[in-house]
Design an enzyme around this catalytic site. Structure first.
Site, PDB file in Angstrom:
ATOM      1  N   ASP A  25      32.138  67.398  -2.917  1.00 20.97           N
ATOM      2  CA  ASP A  25      30.775  67.939  -2.916  1.00 20.97           C
ATOM      3  C   ASP A  25      30.044  67.590  -4.204  1.00 20.97           C
ATOM      4  O   ASP A  25      30.609  67.718  -5.302  1.00 20.97           O
ATOM      5  CB  ASP A  25      30.830  69.471  -2.821  1.00 20.97           C
ATOM      6  CG  ASP A  25      30.533  69.973  -1.428  1.00 20.97           C
ATOM      7  OD1 ASP A  25      29.969  69.212  -0.606  1.00 20.97           O
ATOM      8  OD2 ASP A  25      30.855  71.150  -1.151  1.00 20.97           O
ATOM      9  N   GLU A  45      26.328  74.239   9.100  1.00 20.47           N
ATOM     10  CA  GLU A  45      26.885  75.555   8.767  1.00 20.47           C
ATOM     11  C   GLU A  45      26.057  76.692   9.368  1.00 20.47           C
ATOM     12  O   GLU A  45      24.831  76.735   9.229  1.00 20.47           O
ATOM     13  CB  GLU A  45      26.956  75.693   7.227  1.00 20.47           C
ATOM     14  CG  GLU A  45      27.604  76.998   6.790  1.00 20.47           C
ATOM     15  CD  GLU A  45      28.035  77.020   5.327  1.00 20.47           C
ATOM     16  OE1 GLU A  45      27.974  75.959   4.654  1.00 20.47           O
ATOM     17  OE2 GLU A  45      28.445  78.101   4.860  1.00 20.47           O
ATOM     18  N   ASP A  80      32.183  72.630  -3.053  1.00 18.04           N
ATOM     19  CA  ASP A  80      31.711  73.376  -4.224  1.00 18.04           C
ATOM     20  C   ASP A  80      31.960  74.870  -4.034  1.00 18.04           C
ATOM     21  O   ASP A  80      31.661  75.682  -4.902  1.00 18.04           O
ATOM     22  CB  ASP A  80      30.242  73.063  -4.555  1.00 18.04           C
ATOM     23  CG  ASP A  80      29.292  73.410  -3.441  1.00 18.04           C
ATOM     24  OD1 ASP A  80      29.746  73.790  -2.344  1.00 18.04           O
ATOM     25  OD2 ASP A  80      28.052  73.309  -3.656  1.00 18.04           O
ATOM     26  N   SER A  81      32.572  75.243  -2.884  1.00 17.72           N
ATOM     27  CA  SER A  81      33.081  76.604  -2.708  1.00 17.72           C
ATOM     28  C   SER A  81      34.173  76.875  -3.745  1.00 17.72           C
ATOM     29  O   SER A  81      34.596  78.023  -3.909  1.00 17.72           O
ATOM     30  CB  SER A  81      33.623  76.800  -1.283  1.00 17.72           C
ATOM     31  OG  SER A  81      34.498  75.735  -0.930  1.00 17.72           O
ATOM     32  N   LYS A 115      29.486  64.555  -0.528  1.00 14.24           N
ATOM     33  CA  LYS A 115      28.680  65.358   0.403  1.00 14.24           C
ATOM     34  C   LYS A 115      27.578  66.038  -0.391  1.00 14.24           C
ATOM     35  O   LYS A 115      27.796  66.444  -1.534  1.00 14.24           O
ATOM     36  CB  LYS A 115      29.548  66.397   1.115  1.00 14.24           C
ATOM     37  CG  LYS A 115      28.754  67.377   2.005  1.00 14.24           C
ATOM     38  CD  LYS A 115      29.647  68.186   2.922  1.00 14.24           C
ATOM     39  CE  LYS A 115      30.208  69.452   2.339  1.00 14.24           C
ATOM     40  NZ  LYS A 115      29.218  70.444   1.851  1.00 14.24           N
TER      41      LYS A 115
HETATM   42  O1  KIV Z   1      31.814  73.967  -0.238  1.00 16.43           O
HETATM   43  C1  KIV Z   1      32.360  74.068   0.868  1.00 16.43           C
HETATM   44  O2  KIV Z   1      33.490  74.537   1.003  1.00 16.43           O
HETATM   45  C2  KIV Z   1      31.610  73.626   2.025  1.00 16.43           C
HETATM   46  C3  KIV Z   1      32.158  74.011   3.355  1.00 16.43           C
HETATM   47  C4  KIV Z   1      31.828  75.423   3.618  1.00 16.43           C
HETATM   48  C5  KIV Z   1      31.674  73.118   4.429  1.00 16.43           C
HETATM   49  O3  KIV Z   1      30.605  73.001   1.902  1.00 16.43           O
END
Ligand code: KIV
Length: 271
Positions: free
Chosen positions: A90, A189, A51-52, A120
């Site tokens: 995510d 993290e 979700d980044s 996730k």
């Molecule tokens: O959203 C994401 O990119 C993440 C990573 C930082 C593990 O959850």
């Protein structure tokens, strides 16, 4: 004799076996077809449609605004490009917290519409009911503990988490809860390296770190950060493997000059 090389798809079982034999797991994010194809062909074990995407693709300050539809769009594009890596999508903020039935229908939408391998989500005991319900539908779940960007407004900063004993103990407890529930792995993290190692030694499932030291079972980075496309984000844990921002700006600058000076297109580049 056939020259066809068989690609062995990475599964959650492959990741468990890697942990057992002490082979480190490589994981990177991707959000679109073209990048995911390159990352998969380079041989990464796991691709996370993180979700980044909210930050690096949509330009939001936090991960909170990204929607389920948007994550499904990114997930669908990535899955189409990938032959070997395990693809995890995510679950975005607001689609699994507090209501396990909604969590299950969000996870089902992700699995049905993207054809990803797993989902996730962030949190420990507070999201256990959702984790249980999603797992009961046969959907593989990866946990995410330590710094949880979806809870940024609770903490107010992105500083290192679990430096105090109480928070570290809760983190280990949460990792065990997620393992017992049936999660196949956990992202940790931004926590002290020593705690990362302790967690990895306390559970049998793979622990993938981002700023969690070298004692965990694998590492994950955001692809735009490790390639040096993003420039303003520089936490200690981030190793930049390239400075693509400079290369992209250089190439674009040359293109602009060529267009303005009539150097592009030349005779061979037209019909
Ligand atoms: O959203 C994401 O990119 C993440 C990573 C930082 C593990 O959850």
């Amino acid at each position: 004799m056939s020259v066809h090389k068989e690609i062995r798809k990475v599964t959650t079982h492959v990741l468990s076996a890697m942990k057992l034999r002490g082979e480190k797991i490589s994981m990177l994010t991707s959000y679109d077809y073209s990048m995911a194809k390159l990352v998969d062909e380079a041989g990464v074990d796991v691709i996370l449609v993180g979700d980044s995407a909210s930050n690096v693709m949509a330009g939001n300050e936090t991960t909170l605004p990204i929607t389920l539809d948007q994550m499904i769009y990114h997930g669908t594009s990535v899955v189409k490009a990938v032959n070997r890596a395990l693809v995890i999508v995510d679950m975005p903020f607001g689609t699994y917290q507090g209501n396990s039935k909604e969590a299950l229908s969000s996870a089902i939408r992700i699995m049905k519409e993207t054809a990803a391998d797993a989902v996730k989500l962030e949190g420990g005991s507070e999201v256990l009911e959702s984790v249980d319900r999603i797992l009961s539908a046969g959907i593989p779940v990866m946990g995410h503990l330590g710094l949880m960007p979806q809870s940024i407004h609770k903490y107010g900063t992105y500083t290192v988490r679990a430096k105090q004993e109480e928070e570290a103990d809760k983190l280990i407890e949460d990792a065990k809860l997620l393992e017992n529930a049936g999660c196949f792995g956990i992202v940790l993290e931004k926590i002290p390296a020593e705690l990362g190692k302790r967690v990895a030694e306390s559970v049998k499932i793979p622990i993938i770190g981002i700023g969690a030291g070298s004692g965990v079972d694998g590492q994950v980075l955001v692809i735009h950060d490790m390639l040096g496309i993003t420039q303003e984000f520089s936490p200690r844990f981030l190793r930049r493997y390239h400075n693509l921002a400079v290369e992209i700006k250089g190439a674009v600058g040359t293109y602009i000059e060529d267009v303005k000076s009539l150097n592009f297109p030349n005779e061979r580049e037209q019909y």
